[in-house]
Design an enzyme around this catalytic site. Structure first.
Site: not given
Ligand code: UT7
Length: 325
Positions: A113, A252, A282
């Site tokens: 990125c 980004h 992204n």
């Molecule tokens: O481009 C390079 C750099 N990239 C980044 O910097 C990305 C950084 N990370 C992020 O943007 C975020 O961490 C994400 C958008 C990827 C994820 O968001 P989050 O708020 O950190 O969610 P999480 O991974 O902590 O997941 C929370 C919950 C989980 O469920 P449980 O375990 O709490 O029951 C996931 O399984 O959300 C669930 N989950 C979803 N639910 C519905 C994960 N993906 C989805 C989804 N739809 N698509």
């Protein structure tokens, strides 16, 4: 010291739109989750017979036209991509041939990125030291080809697209600072494990879905906020200016919550931040440059304005650049 700036901009976004509603039919997710957690509403997806070079070539042609140059004027083509047409030859070679940029040298760079800002820094050096006059820098990705459409953790995040710029010597303004960084100790947080020499393609790697992007998003989120904040501060310090002198920040576009957290830490008002994540998701190396292209097209910035680019991605790598348009 020569002044080096952007004299032409272009972009290419594939026609097909994949909305959050479409994704609801593919994996267990919801428009509400995607919108509130990421800021993404839709993303562009290249067609099956469109490779990343096809997007890159269209963006390049638009940038050449904007600069009033022909491909014959190009001395160097740099393509920042992690989704090249094939491991060899470089996507830049394919672009060079398609444009008939006969005198141009060409190579790809892999800085995820942050690839576009890494590319800017390379092009800048070649012009400052007098080796080259006109350098085409492209950030282009077809991430949809490496996305696991069964993994809701990642498939809602990415989109395809390309942006391009022509760097040349300019009379005033131009690049004021570029700061790059890397922390290879955290490469497991965002990677694509198979298909390289470490884990060559095999039936097993395909069966285990190892040819898709893997991400530990939550951990990455915190590092992204901290790193993008620091990178912005260093680039401004190196340029000898403060946030008050910046007209627009083009970050980004990985997550609108990351971007807003960075803005809050830096004490910047939201109207100084450019966001296109809602439309495109992204797009890795293509995100920052298409953000800049669209900010100019929309009149958010104009000639003479000061822009701060700020990126972070898999590697982990980061880059920030202060540029006077
Ligand atoms: O481009 C390079 C750099 N990239 C980044 O910097 C990305 C950084 N990370 C992020 O943007 C975020 O961490 C994400 C958008 C990827 C994820 O968001 P989050 O708020 O950190 O969610 P999480 O991974 O902590 O997941 C929370 C919950 C989980 O469920 P449980 O375990 O709490 O029951 C996931 O399984 O959300 C669930 N989950 C979803 N639910 C519905 C994960 N993906 C989805 C989804 N739809 N698509």
């Amino acid at each position: 010291m020569k002044k080096v700036g952007i004299i032409g901009l272009g972009e290419c976004l594939p026609e097909k739109i994949l909305s959050n509603a479409d994704l609801e039919k593919m994996v267990e997710t919801s428009d509400e989750w995607i919108t509130t957690r990421t800021g993404i509403k839709q993303r562009r997806i290249a067609s099956e017979n469109e490779a990343v070079s096809d997007l890159a070539i269209k963006a390049a042609r638009e940038a050449l036209k904007d600069a009033g140059l022909s491909a014959a004027d190009l001395d160097l083509i740099i393509v920042a991509t992690i989704t090249g047409d094939m491991p060899m030859p470089s996507t830049a070679s394919i672009v060079q041939n398609a444009l008939s940029a006969k005198k141009a040298a060409a190579f790809d760079i892999s800085a995820a990125c942050a690839g576009f800002v890494y590319g800017l820094s390379i092009g800048y050096q070649f012009i400052v030291n007098g080796s080259y006059k006109n350098v085409l820098i492209i950030g282009a990705e077809k991430l949809s080809a490496f996305t696991d459409w069964k993994d809701r953790n990642t498939c809602v995040l990415f989109g395809d697209g390309a942006g391009a710029c022509i760097l040349s010597e300019v009379k005033s303004g131009g690049i004021a600072s570029i700061y790059l960084g890397c922390d290879g100790s955290n490469l497991n947080l965002l990677n694509l494990p198979a298909g390289g020499s470490r884990m060559p393609a095999s039936e097993e790697t395909v069966r285990n879905r190892m040819h898709y992007i893997k991400m530990q998003g939550n951990e990455l989120f915190k590092i992204a906020v901290r790193t993008m904040t620091e990178a912005a501060q260093v680039a401004l310090e190196q340029a000898g200016i403060t946030f008050k002198d910046v007209d627009l920040i083009v970050p980004h576009q990985a997550n609108s919550r990351i971007i807003m957290a960075v803005a809050k830490r830096l004490g910047i008002s939201e109207d100084k931040i450019y966001l296109n994540i809602e439309k495109y998701g992204n797009m890795s190396s293509a995100s920052t440059i298409t953000g800049l292209v669209e900010a100019v097209k929309e009149g958010r910035v104009k000639k003479g304005d000061t822009v701060l680019l700020d990126c972070f991605g898999g590697g982990l790598v980061w880059g920030a650049c202060v540029i006077n348009l």
